[in-house]
Design an enzyme around this catalytic site. Structure first.
Site, PDB file in Angstrom:
ATOM      1  N   ALA A  11       4.411  -3.971  -5.650  1.00 20.67           N
ATOM      2  CA  ALA A  11       3.708  -2.704  -5.428  1.00 20.67           C
ATOM      3  C   ALA A  11       3.600  -2.484  -3.925  1.00 20.67           C
ATOM      4  CB  ALA A  11       2.310  -2.757  -6.041  1.00 20.67           C
ATOM      5  N   LYS A  12       3.198  -1.324  -3.520  1.00 22.89           N
ATOM      6  CA  LYS A  12       2.920  -1.052  -2.113  1.00 22.89           C
ATOM      7  C   LYS A  12       2.038   0.173  -2.043  1.00 22.89           C
ATOM      8  CE  LYS A  12       4.116  -2.514   2.063  1.00 22.89           C
ATOM      9  NZ  LYS A  12       4.419  -3.897   2.467  1.00 22.89           N
ATOM     10  N   GLY A  13       1.255   0.266  -0.976  1.00 29.00           N
ATOM     11  CA  GLY A  13       0.410   1.435  -0.835  1.00 29.00           C
ATOM     12  C   GLY A  13       0.242   1.803   0.613  1.00 29.00           C
TER      13      GLY A  13
ATOM     14  N   VAL B  56       2.144   2.754  -5.091  1.00 25.09           N
ATOM     15  CA  VAL B  56       3.276   2.752  -6.016  1.00 25.09           C
ATOM     16  C   VAL B  56       3.337   1.374  -6.653  1.00 25.09           C
ATOM     17  CG1 VAL B  56       5.786   2.913  -6.269  1.00 25.09           C
ATOM     18  CG2 VAL B  56       4.585   4.522  -4.779  1.00 25.09           C
TER      19      VAL B  56
ATOM     20  N   ASP C 236      -0.989  -4.906   5.718  1.00 20.53           N
ATOM     21  CA  ASP C 236       0.328  -4.553   6.255  1.00 20.53           C
ATOM     22  C   ASP C 236       0.039  -3.836   7.578  1.00 20.53           C
ATOM     23  OD1 ASP C 236       3.317  -4.443   5.271  1.00 20.53           O
ATOM     24  OD2 ASP C 236       2.960  -2.500   6.163  1.00 20.53           O
TER      25      ASP C 236
END
Ligand code: NAD
Length: 429
Positions: A119-121, A74, A160
């Site tokens: 952002a992050k995924g 995202v 992460d």
């Protein structure tokens, strides 16, 4: 030979997600937006992610089975620079969680004023049962699916939960096969492979610096400060080391095996040596009384640092929390209803978007270093990290006192204000 098997149930419901993650972020966002007097249209614009990508990752496992996993990226906002955020490999990863973490990254990079968006995924997968080969194939396949939307000038992933420096090295290598050599496509790489010294300690060190600064503003002396930390992984152990070296008394630590309490003080270096020898676990740690993770949160201490999971401080246990100061090292460890109860009781909470920003700050230094083809040393990294985190703290603290609002609302105001101004300055339509 490739065998077909059942698709794993990747979306295990997280019982802690009573309020969906993105709803909680929206609630904090709106409180700050009220203070900033933002219009409804501007709120919608700032909250809506730029792009949400969901991909199929079909991989062959070592036993020949075919597994189909779901991967997400995202990209929330890029008004202030390329989007930045971690990649989480965990069975509970879903679009709602990734979306909320992506927007938190936008406010986090803005609070510490580094030139990034958010952002992050993630991939819904349990890495514990995977071989190194399986993990590498899943990672490379994910990059095959998203390589066109990430890059050093567009979106830069980082480690992460469930991902590591090694995973970042595979991402760089796979991305470079499509787009040519560029180590700045991902951060958190191994130090000897385009990484930066001090990245591993950065989040814990940032937590320690902020603890020190807040204690000083509250008129508390480090040697009179007893500390309890939940989570003794990367962030918790580095924060504990920093604080014990700064003269605080760490009386409680914990990990997934439970809590460990010693009112006379835990020898943090001994605990670090212990986990290094015992597969990263505190199980059986001597020189401390065994307590539960719930008891650890409720210890009679001056400083509580949740550094493991989200949602651990709830409306149920908030009244039993004795610490007058909480530093949110994990993302969203305090649920919104508990946040209100604690705030009303005068408990000071340093919010996650400031408290754990040390990691993304040093990731930024790694990206700068990669672009300069010049290796920074540890002294320089620490000095610059201290400067960035301290400046952000002063701004958040001052705003919270000028407006008589919580540190959380002040941090969101600063972040949202910066992103809003960049959006308007860049031209919206
Ligand atoms: P880690 O995997 O290194 O350590 C996690 C620790 O939490 C381990 O000690 C583990 O045993 C413990 N834990 C797991 N489940 C637990 C449970 N149910 N009860 C108590 N302890 C439990 O992870 P980390 O990198 O230290 O990250 C910790 C938190 O900080 C996460 O929420 C992460 O999203 C957040 N965070 C990390 C960074 C970073 O740079 N590492 C940056 C920003 C935010």
């Amino acid at each position: 030979m490739l065998r077909l098997s059942k698709v794993p149930d990747a979306h295990i419901n997280n019982p802690q997600n009573i309020m969906k993650s993105f709803e909680a972020v929206k609630l904090y966002f709106n409180r700050a937006a009220d203070e900033l007097e933002l219009t409804e249209n501007m709120r919608t614009l700032l909250l809506t992610p730029k792009r949400e990508v969901q991909v199929q990752i079909a991989v062959e496992m070592d036993n020949g089975d075919l597994q189909t996993l779901i991967g997400y990226r995202v990209q929330h906002d890029n008004a202030r620079g390329p989007m930045k955020g971690g990649l989480r490999f965990h069975p509970e990863v879903d679009l709602d969680e990734v979306r909320s973490l992506a927007s938190l990254m936008t406010w986090k990079t803005a609070v510490v004023n580094i030139p990034y968006g958010g952002a992050k995924g993630g991939i819904a997968v349990d890495v514990r049962g995977l071989s190194v080969g399986e993990l590498e194939r899943i990672t490379r396949k994910f990059v095959d699916e998203i390589h066109d939307v990430i890059g050093p000038d567009t979106d830069i992933p980082a480690p992460d939960m469930g991902t590591s420096a090694e995973v970042m090295a595979w991402i760089m290598n796979q991305h470079n096969k499509y787009h040519g050599f560029n180590p700045g496509v991902v951060t958190g790489k191994p130090v000897e492979h385009y990484g930066i010294p001090g990245r591993e300690e950065a989040t814990g060190r940032g937590v320690g610096i902020l603890a020190f600064k807040t204690l000083s503003r509250l008129g508390r002396k480090p040697h009179e400060t007893r500390v309890a930390l939940q989570g003794f992984g990367n962030v918790g152990s580095h924060a504990a080391k920093f604080l014990s070296e700064a003269d605080c008394k760490v009386v409680g630590i914990s990990d997934i095996s439970g809590g460990y309490y010693n009112p006379d003080g835990i020898n943090v270096l001994e605990a670090i040596r212990y986990v290094n020898k015992h597969e990263r676990s505190l199980e059986g740690f001597p020189s401390a009384e065994k307590i539960s993770n719930e008891e650890l949160l409720e210890l009679d201490v001056e400083l509580l640092i949740p550094a493991a999971l989200g949602g651990v401080i709830t409306a149920d246990n908030a009244q039993r929390i004795k610490a007058p100061l909480i530093i949110e090292a994990a993302n969203a460890p305090v649920r919104p209803d508990a946040d209100d109860l604690l705030h009303d009781r005068g408990v000071v909470i340093v919010p996650d978007i400031l408290a754990n920003a040390g990691g993304v700050t040093v990731s930024y230094f790694e990206w700068v270093q990669n672009r300069q083809y010049y290796q920074w040393n540890l002294d320089r990294v620490r000095q610059e990290l201290d400067r960035v985190i301290s400046a952000a703290f002063e701004e958040v603290w001052d705003l919270s006192h000028q407006r008589n609002i919580s540190l959380r609302t002040a941090a969101f105001m600063l972040g949202i204000g910066r992103v809003g101004r960049a959006t308007v300055l860049g031209g919206i339509t």
